[in-house]
Design an enzyme around this catalytic site. Structure first.
Site, PDB file in Angstrom:
ATOM      1  N   ASP A   1      10.893  14.769  11.414  1.00 40.94           N
ATOM      2  CA  ASP A   1      10.511  14.720   9.996  1.00 40.94           C
ATOM      3  C   ASP A   1       9.017  15.009   9.829  1.00 40.94           C
ATOM      4  O   ASP A   1       8.318  14.315   9.098  1.00 40.94           O
ATOM      5  CB  ASP A   1      10.866  13.358   9.402  1.00 40.94           C
ATOM      6  CG  ASP A   1      10.815  13.374   7.864  1.00 40.94           C
ATOM      7  OD1 ASP A   1      10.989  14.460   7.275  1.00 40.94           O
ATOM      8  OD2 ASP A   1      10.606  12.308   7.267  1.00 40.94           O
TER       9      ASP A   1
ATOM     10  N   ILE B   1       0.808  -1.228   0.000  1.00 34.79           N
ATOM     11  CA  ILE B   1       0.000   0.000   0.000  1.00 34.79           C
ATOM     12  C   ILE B   1       0.835   1.270   0.000  1.00 34.79           C
ATOM     13  O   ILE B   1       0.293   2.366  -0.086  1.00 34.79           O
ATOM     14  CB  ILE B   1      -0.967   0.025   1.202  1.00 34.79           C
ATOM     15  CG1 ILE B   1      -0.198  -0.086   2.525  1.00 34.79           C
ATOM     16  CG2 ILE B   1      -1.993  -1.085   1.094  1.00 34.79           C
ATOM     17  CD1 ILE B   1      -1.085   0.031   3.758  1.00 34.79           C
TER      18      ILE B   1
END
Length: 614
Positions: free
Chosen positions: A133, A16
């Site tokens: 991040d 995915i």
């Protein structure tokens, strides 16, 4: 990888997603019978100790962060030299996809998302974890609008003993100035990155862009962002002040905590003023900014002179770096040689054959690289290195990037998926969503995809619009009330609604012959078209023939009448003693007369002697 089972319980279903370090798969937890996401490290990293350590640290750091706005980590392990992490499976989109599809997002929606991220970051910071991040790709938005922060792969637990500087840069468009410089970071780093995300969400663009990651990182360090209200005048001034405070170059001048930033966001959402302390005002001064007050000139621009002084040492360092890098590049190309120098021709827009011929005439070699491009026609040169006009040594190599044309990708098969899952799958694959229509379907569940255009497994250009048809489920109709109606009228009405009619006849004392006595299903019930509705139609009152009762015993006559649904009205011609048997001497109505069921038949009862006399 599909079908592989990890730890004896996590069966891989399909891929995915893909990240820098790992691929993401959906899987079935066969023990708890639920869908999970499994992150599997790329094989090339599994042999590198630093990457393995980072992968393990992600699991250890994130597994302890149990918060509604953080993607849950369930399990992790190693099997056959494969490292994996088992995570919460979420349907929805990442924020980057929403921005690309809908930007700019409404102000309230953008604030709500940012506020949820603030809540997640505050919880992580309280647990001594810095994400490092934060970017729109790492913020998942569920179909219910819940924001969840994902991918703590760059996170570092402060007490873990791992270095905080120099090891991980993050993503250039979102890194803080201190990350870009490789110096110590803290909670303010995540706040800066969230400021970039909020800027992007409200404007549809990033505050800093460049030709490469280094150029973008340098802008993070040196340049001021364009005020977001210049790009979107619907942004309240107070919200712009929050964004610019989060994007302050010096961490000291940003919000002290994600919680403080979230509190100011809530004030904007409620139409309240915010208090912004900034180095642009005198020390110790705090400026109160109403929701629609224009930000002052003093607030909007720092002193140019002070700015130059502040960044002069860093600018000098960057200049030295660029000069050294440039010098090394030109030496490597032989640009400082005084012999056999030629001017590089302009190759952009030329075919590969034309570019090769031009370089051969100059005595230069060519190196080709092909990439997909939506802007440059297939077979033409997109760019070159060195650039046109530069003098290089004869025989040197010129690299050209040649267009492979528009990238064609396989259209995913989303038939049978839920509407939200199908949209997420198509957007993830690089397609845009077009018209979504609904249709009745007896076989496909409501909310699932019936068909798609273009069809699945065909090739299409990235960004192609995909139209979807969503099932409304079985076509249902509400059964009307037909009781008391004429049977023919009732039948016509039901058939007009697509229903099948079955008739049953029955006698009725109350409903006229030919009218509906009852119906199944009842009125108001919702049924599929073509379903059968059974109506019971009246045959009117039931008549029976009166039997001949004369000479029957009293008990026999009563029994005979009752069996026919008639009642006995008894009259005695004489007293009957106990033990004597009574016989019917006469009756009214007479035998063979038709009367309504339930009627009374009068019988005259006497003894055997009396019967003989008669």
């Amino acid at each position: 990888m599909i079908g592989k089972v990890f730890s004896g319980r996590y069966k891989i279903i399909k891929k995915i997603g893909r990240g820098g370090m790992a691929d993401i798969y959906s899987a079935r937890d066969t023990v708890l019978d639920r869908t999970v996401a499994v992150k599997i490290m790329h094989p090339q990293f599994a042999q590198e100790k630093d990457f393995v350590a980072r992968f393990k640290k992600e699991a250890q750091a994130a597994a302890n962060l149990n918060h509604p706005n953080i993607v849950n980590i369930y399990d992790w392990g190693q099997e056959d030299h494969i490292y994996f992490i088992v995570m919460e499976y979420l349907e929805g989109w990442n924020l980057k996809q929403l921005i690309e599809a809908q930007a700019p997002l409404p102000v309230d929606e953008a604030i709500e998302i940012a506020n949820q991220v603030c809540s997640a970051l505050e919880f992580a910071h309280q647990n001594n974890v810095i994400h490092r991040d934060i970017k729109s790709q790492n913020i998942i938005i569920t179909p219910r609008g819940q924001a969840k922060v994902a991918d703590f792969g760059i996170a570092r637990a402060g007490a873990a003993g791992m270095t905080q500087t120099g090891s991980v840069l993050g993503t250039a468009e979102y890194v803080s100035p201190e990350q870009a410089q490789g110096i110590e970071i803290g909670e303010a780093t995540d706040i800066y990155s969230l400021g970039v995300v909020l800027y992007e969400t409200l404007t549809g663009t990033l505050p800093f862009k460049g030709e490469n990651s280094l150029a973008v990182a340098m802008k993070q360090v040196k340049e001021k962002p364009i005020p977001p209200t210049v790009l979107n005048d619907k942004i309240p001034d107070s919200l712009e002040a929050i964004i610019l405070k989060a994007l302050e170059k010096d961490p000291v001048n940003r919000y002290r905590s994600a919680e403080k930033m979230g509190q100011d966001l809530q004030r904007v959402l409620k139409g309240m003023p915010v208090k912004i302390a900034s180095p642009s005002v005198e020390k110790g001064e705090t400026e109160v900014i109403p929701p629609q007050k224009a930000i002052s000139t003093k607030q909007k621009s720092l002193s140019k002179k002070g700015k130059e002084i502040q960044w002069l040492p860093w600018a000098a360092l960057v200049l030295v770096f660029i000069l050294l890098a440039t010098t090394g590049y030109f030496f490597s190309r032989g640009l400082f040689s005084t012999s056999s120098m030629v001017v590089v021709p302009n190759l952009e827009g030329k075919t590969l054959l034309e570019a090769t011929e031009l370089l051969e005439k100059k005595g230069l070699e060519i190196e080709k690289e092909e990439i997909f491009s939506s802007k440059v026609e297939k077979g033409l040169v997109i760019s070159q290195d060195p650039e046109a006009g530069v003098k290089i040594k004869e025989g040197s190599l010129v690299k050209v990037i040649v267009s492979k044309g528009e990238e064609l990708i396989i259209v995913p098969d989303v038939i049978g998926m839920s509407r939200d899952s199908a949209i997420a799958e198509l957007v993830r694959a690089g397609f845009e969503i077009g018209e979504i229509t609904e249709a009745d379907d007896d076989e496909v569940p409501a909310g699932a995809i019936i068909s798609q255009t273009p069809e699945a497994d065909t090739e299409a250009q990235k960004g192609t619009i995909i139209d979807l048809v969503v099932s409304k489920g079985d076509s249902l109709v509400k059964v009307p009330d037909v009781i008391g109606r004429d049977a023919e009228e009732a039948t016509t009405l039901l058939k007009q609604l697509g229903l099948t009619v079955e008739k049953i006849e029955a006698y009725s004392d109350t409903v006229s012959e030919g009218n509906v006595i009852s119906q199944t299903p009842k009125a108001g019930a919702e049924v599929k078209t073509d379903s059968t509705v059974t109506i019971t139609v009246s045959k009117g009152k039931e008549f029976v023939t009166v039997p001949n009762l004369i000479n029957m015993t009293e008990a026999g006559a009563i029994s005979t009448l009752n069996n026919l649904g008639l009642e006995a009205d008894i009259e005695y011609s004489e007293p009957i003693s106990e033990g004597d048997v009574g016989y019917v001497l006469d009756q009214n109505p007479m035998a063979n007369t038709k009367i309504e069921k339930g009627s009374f038949v009068r019988i005259l009862v006497g003894t055997a002697r009396k019967r003989k006399e008669i």
